[in-house]
Scaffold this motif. Structure first.
Motif, PDB file in Angstrom:
ATOM      1  N   PRO A  60       0.834  -1.191  -0.447  1.00 52.88           N
ATOM      2  CA  PRO A  60      -0.052  -0.147   0.181  1.00 52.88           C
ATOM      3  C   PRO A  60       0.279   1.237  -0.191  1.00 52.88           C
ATOM      4  O   PRO A  60       0.561   2.646  -0.677  1.00 52.88           O
ATOM      5  CB  PRO A  60      -1.076  -0.067   1.525  1.00 52.88           C
ATOM      6  N   ALA A  61       2.344   0.843   0.726  1.00 55.46           N
ATOM      7  CA  ALA A  61       2.887   2.319   0.598  1.00 55.46           C
ATOM      8  C   ALA A  61       3.354   2.544  -0.125  1.00 55.46           C
ATOM      9  O   ALA A  61       3.516   3.871  -0.691  1.00 55.46           O
ATOM     10  CB  ALA A  61       3.789   2.179   1.857  1.00 55.46           C
ATOM     11  N   VAL A  62       3.502   2.367  -1.780  1.00 53.16           N
ATOM     12  CA  VAL A  62       4.332   1.992  -2.514  1.00 53.16           C
ATOM     13  C   VAL A  62       3.021   3.407  -3.496  1.00 53.16           C
ATOM     14  O   VAL A  62       3.542   4.480  -4.534  1.00 53.16           O
ATOM     15  CB  VAL A  62       4.609   1.363  -3.659  1.00 53.16           C
ATOM     16  N   PHE A  63       2.180   2.825  -3.700  1.00 54.06           N
ATOM     17  CA  PHE A  63       1.131   4.386  -4.070  1.00 54.06           C
ATOM     18  C   PHE A  63       1.379   5.662  -3.706  1.00 54.06           C
ATOM     19  O   PHE A  63      -0.002   6.361  -3.835  1.00 54.06           O
ATOM     20  CB  PHE A  63      -0.316   3.431  -4.026  1.00 54.06           C
ATOM     21  N   GLN A  64       1.793   5.291  -1.895  1.00 51.65           N
ATOM     22  CA  GLN A  64       1.463   6.962  -1.251  1.00 51.65           C
ATOM     23  C   GLN A  64       3.065   7.548  -0.725  1.00 51.65           C
ATOM     24  O   GLN A  64       3.347   8.129  -0.136  1.00 51.65           O
ATOM     25  CB  GLN A  64       0.930   6.561  -0.151  1.00 51.65           C
ATOM     26  N   MET A  65       3.673   7.009  -2.129  1.00 53.54           N
ATOM     27  CA  MET A  65       5.003   7.924  -1.479  1.00 53.54           C
ATOM     28  C   MET A  65       5.600   9.232  -1.718  1.00 53.54           C
ATOM     29  O   MET A  65       5.570   9.503  -0.560  1.00 53.54           O
ATOM     30  CB  MET A  65       6.203   7.595  -2.375  1.00 53.54           C
ATOM     31  N   GLU A  66       5.003   9.916  -2.238  1.00 53.34           N
ATOM     32  CA  GLU A  66       5.603  11.644  -2.171  1.00 53.34           C
ATOM     33  C   GLU A  66       3.849  11.985  -1.318  1.00 53.34           C
ATOM     34  O   GLU A  66       5.409  12.898  -0.211  1.00 53.34           O
ATOM     35  CB  GLU A  66       4.750  12.037  -3.880  1.00 53.34           C
ATOM     36  N   GLU A  67       3.244  11.364  -1.180  1.00 55.44           N
ATOM     37  CA  GLU A  67       2.292  11.696   0.087  1.00 55.44           C
ATOM     38  C   GLU A  67       2.593  11.211   1.339  1.00 55.44           C
ATOM     39  O   GLU A  67       3.029  12.602   2.219  1.00 55.44           O
ATOM     40  CB  GLU A  67       1.361  10.898   0.420  1.00 55.44           C
ATOM     41  N   ILE A  68       3.869   9.997   1.656  1.00 56.04           N
ATOM     42  CA  ILE A  68       4.031   9.919   3.143  1.00 56.04           C
ATOM     43  C   ILE A  68       5.673  10.956   2.667  1.00 56.04           C
ATOM     44  O   ILE A  68       6.164  11.579   4.470  1.00 56.04           O
ATOM     45  CB  ILE A  68       4.908   8.091   3.023  1.00 56.04           C
ATOM     46  N   ILE A  69       6.193  11.545   2.211  1.00 50.84           N
ATOM     47  CA  ILE A  69       7.549  12.240   2.484  1.00 50.84           C
ATOM     48  C   ILE A  69       6.466  13.673   2.407  1.00 50.84           C
ATOM     49  O   ILE A  69       7.475  14.070   3.014  1.00 50.84           O
ATOM     50  CB  ILE A  69       8.339  12.266   0.781  1.00 50.84           C
ATOM     51  N   TYR A  70       5.774  13.766   1.664  1.00 48.76           N
ATOM     52  CA  TYR A  70       4.931  15.214   2.425  1.00 48.76           C
ATOM     53  C   TYR A  70       4.896  15.415   3.659  1.00 48.76           C
ATOM     54  O   TYR A  70       4.940  16.980   4.526  1.00 48.76           O
ATOM     55  CB  TYR A  70       3.864  15.529   0.721  1.00 48.76           C
ATOM     56  N   GLU A  71       4.000  14.267   4.085  1.00 44.20           N
ATOM     57  CA  GLU A  71       3.676  14.831   5.440  1.00 44.20           C
ATOM     58  C   GLU A  71       4.821  14.156   6.258  1.00 44.20           C
ATOM     59  O   GLU A  71       4.948  15.217   7.380  1.00 44.20           O
ATOM     60  CB  GLU A  71       2.762  13.104   6.589  1.00 44.20           C
ATOM     61  N   LEU A  72       6.175  13.974   5.945  1.00 41.92           N
ATOM     62  CA  LEU A  72       7.369  14.638   7.037  1.00 41.92           C
ATOM     63  C   LEU A  72       8.527  15.123   5.905  1.00 41.92           C
ATOM     64  O   LEU A  72       9.580  15.341   6.811  1.00 41.92           O
ATOM     65  CB  LEU A  72       8.481  12.970   6.873  1.00 41.92           C
ATOM     66  N   ARG A  73       8.183  16.185   5.517  1.00 44.27           N
ATOM     67  CA  ARG A  73       8.574  17.260   4.365  1.00 44.27           C
ATOM     68  C   ARG A  73       9.974  17.774   5.468  1.00 44.27           C
ATOM     69  O   ARG A  73      11.181  17.706   5.073  1.00 44.27           O
ATOM     70  CB  ARG A  73       8.260  17.417   2.988  1.00 44.27           C
ATOM     71  N   GLU A  74       8.869  18.218   6.389  1.00 47.74           N
ATOM     72  CA  GLU A  74      10.570  19.169   7.753  1.00 47.74           C
ATOM     73  C   GLU A  74      11.621  18.157   7.680  1.00 47.74           C
ATOM     74  O   GLU A  74      12.243  18.749   8.303  1.00 47.74           O
ATOM     75  CB  GLU A  74       9.450  19.657   8.249  1.00 47.74           C
TER      76      GLU A  74
END
Length: 521
Positions: A248-262
């Motif tokens: 499931p995470a491979v479909f949300q990689m950009e979102e994961i980086i975005y949530e942690l971006r700082e």
């Protein structure tokens, strides 16, 4: 030892009592009270998604977060001190000798692992915290068997992998409920070491495992902000690299980086857990029955799509795209076999650096130089963030393409049984990092073996010579292989045998062997 409504259900040594000091326990309680409800809600959401997949659902990119993927301007955090060049990372449990050898190995970084390569006995977990505290302060030198183990002047940069969100810490409870294993591991390391690390020119750096949704990354980001505020250090001091090791995470990689971006330090191809997740998430779908584990290489279509998309995603957002683990071990007293094994390490790392990875993982100090030589030749700069992989156009169906060349063999069934028995037996005895057939096996590879056995039985798969794989056949092999498990006591082998038999006979394979076997430690 206890503070109001918090209880530790075991005895502590003096060093362990220091790690579990009242101020540290107060911090754990603060984390638990702030974040446990969200953790439980996210774990419940995992079960809902799994039920949807069990009933014929599928996975794709989320339409509700398309605006995040389409927005070109945002980036992850700039590399923190010591994390710009991560070309070779060594991993292993936070055992004292391992910590010294890994920090001295010549690798750029060392990931001290409280998760898949650590059997979570309470002493392993808390002594691991003691070892990391001592290493950070250059107080870890010791003598063993007449040999001095001492840190070199410029050791590897330290990262820590806490346990995943799904795991509890049952030896420490608050109001009768176990603490999160993630927050226990993270919290103790952060509380005791964050300020010291900053003083020494680095910071508290983490690997974040087993996430299945970008909201789980948001939870980590909230934990990071809360923790930095708690000890009054600037937000953004922490860095977290996320292992993309669930389908499931491979479909949300950009979102994961975005949530942690700082706080983001990139993504890593957690290849073995990813294969396990690929099978587990589509466990009721016979189309996802895979051949022998040895056939599921990094070059099969779904793995190649995953790697290419991860590199493209990371470089689009200015963060590290880390390659996967080479678990190959050196082979003593057989030069020909050793040369062949080391050639496979070289080929694996060559594939990664040419694909655009910014670094890679190895499991043994003897393979550090091989990986360094490859990356030094093909990546002269500190990383490859400039390689945007514009050629990559990955469609959702490519990430869940179950077509893998190869067959199921009786030898493959037996190899899975042997590996699962040896690992589970060692794990319940307190060892989470086990050399098997010249490979360093951890929970992830054992999970592939377990899940494949269940999958083959459940879907009545056949071997290449037409033999149906039944629970009875696997049970017979379990009994046979149970007589051959080296270095593990008979009662622990018995636990492993009973567990594996229960799994192949189950209506649905369970989520994680580490959760199942926790009570057997």
């Amino acid at each position: 030892m206890s503070i109001p409504v918090l209880k530790i259900h075991t005895q502590l040594t003096s060093d362990q009592a220091f790690i579990l000091s009242p101020p540290a326990l107060n911090f754990l309680v603060a984390l638990h009270r702030a974040f446990e409800p969200t953790r439980q809600a996210l774990l419940a959401a995992r079960k809902t998604r799994q039920a949807e997949l069990d009933n014929g659902g599928t996975l794709t990119f989320l339409p509700e977060t398309k605006h995040i993927r389409d927005e070109a301007s945002w980036r992850g955090a700039k590399p923190a001190p010591g994390l710009q060049d991560r070309r070779v990372e060594i991993t292993g449990p936070p055992e004292r000798k391992m910590v010294v050898n890994a920090l001295n190995s010549g690798a750029k970084t060392f990931m001290a692992d409280f998760e898949d390569s650590t059997s979570p006995t309470f002493s392993n977990l808390v002594n691991g915290q003691v070892n990391l505290r001592d290493a950070i302060r250059r107080q870890i030198d010791f003598e063993l068997g007449g040999k001095l183990y001492a840190l070199v002047q410029n050791p590897a940069v330290l990262l820590v992998r806490p346990r995943g969100w799904h795991l509890d810490e049952p030896r420490v409870t608050y109001e009768g409920s176990p603490l999160s294993g993630s927050l226990f591991d993270f919290g103790l390391y952060f509380f005791h070491n964050a300020e010291e690390l900053v003083k020494r020119g680095a910071g508290p750096y983490f690997y974040l495992p087993k996430m299945e949704h970008h909201l789980e990354a948001r939870l980590w980001n909230d934990v990071f902000n809360f923790s930095q505020d708690y000890i009054r250090i600037p937000r953004g001091t922490i860095r977290g690299t996320v292992l993309i090791e669930t389908i499931p995470a491979v479909f949300q990689m950009e979102e994961i980086i975005y949530e942690l971006r700082e706080h983001s330090a990139g993504l890593n191809c957690g290849r073995w857990d990813y294969i396990f997740s690929f099978i587990k998430k589509f466990r009721t779908n016979s189309k996802f029955v895979l051949p022998d584990r040895s056939s599921v290489t990094m070059t099969v279509p779904f793995m190649q799509a995953y790697v290419n998309l991860l590199i493209q995603t990371c470089h689009k957002r200015g963060v590290a795209a880390m390659g996967g683990m080479s678990a190959t071990l050196p082979i003593k007293n057989d030069k020909v076999a050793n040369d062949q094994a080391m050639a496979k390490v070289y080929e694996d790392k060559l594939r990664e650096v040419k694909a655009g990875h910014d670094g890679t993982w190895i499991a043994h100090p003897a393979t550090v130089q091989i990986a360094l030589d490859v990356f030094n030749e093909y990546m002269p700069g500190p990383n490859q963030y400039y390689n945007y992989r514009a050629d990559v156009k990955v469609k959702p169906e490519e990430l869940i393409n179950p077509q893998v060349p190869g067959t199921i063999t009786l030898g493959g069934v037996r190899a899975n049984v042997s590996a699962a028995l040896a690992y589970c037996g060692a794990w319940v005895s307190g060892n989470g990092c086990v050399p098997i057939a010249n490979m360093m096996e951890d929970a992830a590879t054992a999970e592939i073996a377990r899940m494949q056995l269940w999958h083959w039985v459940h879907h009545k798969a056949t071997t290449e010579d037409g033999q149906v794989i039944t629970a009875e056949l696997v049970g017979k092999i379990i009994d046979e292989e149970g007589e051959k498990v080296p270095g593990v006591k008979a009662d622990q082998v018995g636990i492993a045998k009973d567990y594996l038999k229960s799994q192949v006979n189950a209506k649905l394979a369970s989520e994680f062997l580490t959760s199942d076997l926790m009570a057997k430690l």
